[in-house]
Design a protein around this motif. Structure first.
Motif, PDB file in Angstrom:
ATOM      1  N   HIS A  49       0.745  -1.299   0.057  1.00 56.90           N
ATOM      2  CA  HIS A  49      -0.018   0.220   0.143  1.00 56.90           C
ATOM      3  C   HIS A  49       0.971   1.094  -0.062  1.00 56.90           C
ATOM      4  O   HIS A  49       2.034   1.293   0.674  1.00 56.90           O
ATOM      5  N   PHE A  55      -1.852   5.095  -5.585  1.00 58.39           N
ATOM      6  CA  PHE A  55      -2.578   3.876  -5.972  1.00 58.39           C
ATOM      7  C   PHE A  55      -1.649   2.846  -6.413  1.00 58.39           C
ATOM      8  O   PHE A  55      -0.751   3.008  -7.113  1.00 58.39           O
ATOM      9  N   ASP A  59      -4.197  -1.923  -3.500  1.00 58.91           N
ATOM     10  CA  ASP A  59      -5.314  -0.944  -2.860  1.00 58.91           C
ATOM     11  C   ASP A  59      -6.592  -1.631  -3.376  1.00 58.91           C
ATOM     12  O   ASP A  59      -7.815  -1.090  -2.929  1.00 58.91           O
ATOM     13  N   LEU A 259      -6.378  10.094  -5.039  1.00 58.32           N
ATOM     14  CA  LEU A 259      -6.882   8.571  -4.775  1.00 58.32           C
ATOM     15  C   LEU A 259      -6.166   8.621  -3.597  1.00 58.32           C
ATOM     16  O   LEU A 259      -4.966   8.703  -3.358  1.00 58.32           O
ATOM     17  N   LYS A 261      -6.786   5.474  -0.364  1.00 58.77           N
ATOM     18  CA  LYS A 261      -7.448   4.148   0.107  1.00 58.77           C
ATOM     19  C   LYS A 261      -7.773   4.506   1.760  1.00 58.77           C
ATOM     20  O   LYS A 261      -8.886   4.213   1.933  1.00 58.77           O
ATOM     21  N   PHE A 268     -11.146   7.467  -5.498  1.00 58.86           N
ATOM     22  CA  PHE A 268     -10.918   6.044  -5.351  1.00 58.86           C
ATOM     23  C   PHE A 268     -11.626   5.052  -5.448  1.00 58.86           C
ATOM     24  O   PHE A 268     -11.789   4.125  -6.130  1.00 58.86           O
ATOM     25  N   THR A 272     -12.103   2.154  -8.455  1.00 57.45           N
ATOM     26  CA  THR A 272     -11.781   0.699  -7.960  1.00 57.45           C
ATOM     27  C   THR A 272     -13.219   0.232  -8.679  1.00 57.45           C
ATOM     28  O   THR A 272     -13.035  -1.181  -8.851  1.00 57.45           O
TER      29      THR A 272
END
Length: 375
Positions: A49, A55, A59, A259, A261, A268, A272
């Protein structure tokens, strides 16, 4: 029979996702710097990560699971409705499932659990997030149309973005997206009981639940696509368009809402979700449109008992077992290869355990009573 074929894509996709958690990721990471191949090292770097913004493929793992949970939920609810189960009973099942996952999540993240010191218990967990997301999605699914659920997702993501930029944080002001000054961290410190993962912040606590559950809502939308009475290539096209559009919007949004997580930023979520749509389209295209199904068995065995292996790798030391069983073999290879060999052995043991459960028809799935094929 056709329903079972469609769901093989979901089982295989979930299995691919869990493979990276259950040992596949560790194997690839331990190969870093051993082969002399730049592409192997690049893959290994993708399985860690970022410290904050940015990213990597790793992630994507948890968001993909939330997305596949929504797909399975769509099938489960539709199956329940077709059997004449009323909304009250569906609510009750979703609420019970949420409580079970919250409890299991607390046990998972706090072993050994000191029940007499609640201030040191971490309440924000992966399993708890899945339970909350599936419960919220159930409520929305049973009361809103597909279009209304998409409006809900759009509204949540816009409102979340606005909140992080417009609501001032004491001592930092509004719009601070740093680790120390962001609204999510302040909200967790102020309202979340117990222990936070990063002491002053927890990415699975309260406020990030709002954008995170959107992935499960979008997963249920994908499940609806798969259940439509349409030719396979049309479903494939719809999934692909949804994926490309979501990725494009996510990347565009990331130009000013990075972005991230840890913050589960709106960009984000869209990125995803778009990737999940495209991965589902790929698995669906291979297994169902073209009928190449045998390759998916390896992933299906993992995907049909995802909860078992998620908790299993927490309570069973597969690395230690691998060393005991295979150490006499790989001790003869170069030392730099031995960690990767041990990780591969652990992965084999994980898969064999899941294969044993599969052969015995033991399926413990948080979304279905027996298995994702029969839900």
């Amino acid at each position: 029979m056709e329903k079972q074929k469609r769901l093989l894509s979901v089982d295989a996709l979930r299995g691919f996702d869990m493979l990276l958690i259950s040992g596949g990721g560790a194997f690839l990471v331990r190969l870093k710097g051993t082969t002399g191949l730049p592409w192997i090292d690049w893959i290994a770097r993708q399985l860690t990560h970022p410290a904050w913004n940015g990213f990597t493929f790793y992630d994507f793992i948890f968001p993909l699971f939330l997305f596949t949970a929504g797909i399975a939920l769509s099938y489960s609810i539709q199956s329940g409705i077709s059997r004449g189960i009323n909304k009250k009973e569906l609510y009750r099942k979703a609420f019970r499932r949420m409580l079970i996952l919250i409890v299991l999540g607390i046990l998972d993240k706090n072993i050994p659990l000191n029940v007499f010191d609640p201030a040191q218990i971490r309440y924000g967990t992966v399993l708890g997030r899945i339970g909350l997301a599936t419960f919220i999605t159930t409520l929305l699914y049973l009361n809103l149309s597909s279009r209304q659920r998409l409006y809900w997702v759009a509204g949540i993501l816009i409102a979340y973005c606005a909140a992080l930029f417009l609501i001032p944080v004491p001592g930092y002001g509004a719009g601070d997206l740093s680790f120390e000054g962001n609204l999510v961290g302040w909200f967790d410190r102020t309202f979340m009981p117990g222990r936070l993962l990063q002491k002053t912040y927890d990415e699975n606590a309260l406020l990030t639940q709002m954008p995170a559950h959107c992935l499960t809502v979008l997963g249920a939308f994908a499940g609806d696509m798969l259940q439509k009475q349409k030719p396979g290539y049309k479903k494939l096209l719809e999934l692909s368009i949804a994926g490309i559009a979501s990725i494009a919007l996510g990347l565009l949004w990331s130009s000013f809402f990075p972005l991230n997580k840890h913050l589960w930023t709106s960009s984000f979520i869209l990125l995803t979700a778009g990737m999940a749509f495209l991965f589902l389209a790929l698995f669906y295209w291979i297994t169902d449109v073209h009928g190449y199904r045998k390759w998916a068995f390896f992933f299906k065995v993992i995907g049909m008992n995802s909860l078992v292996i998620y908790l299993g790798i927490r309570f069973i030391d597969f690395d230690y077992s691998s060393k005991l069983l295979f150490g006499g073999w790989y001790m003869h290879v170069a030392e730099k290869w031995q960690p990767a060999c041990n990780a591969l052995g652990a992965l084999i043991l994980v898969w064999l355990l899941l294969y044993f459960l599969y052969r015995k028809k033991i399926f413990i799935n948080p979304h279905c009573r027996k298995s994702s094929v029969k839900c």
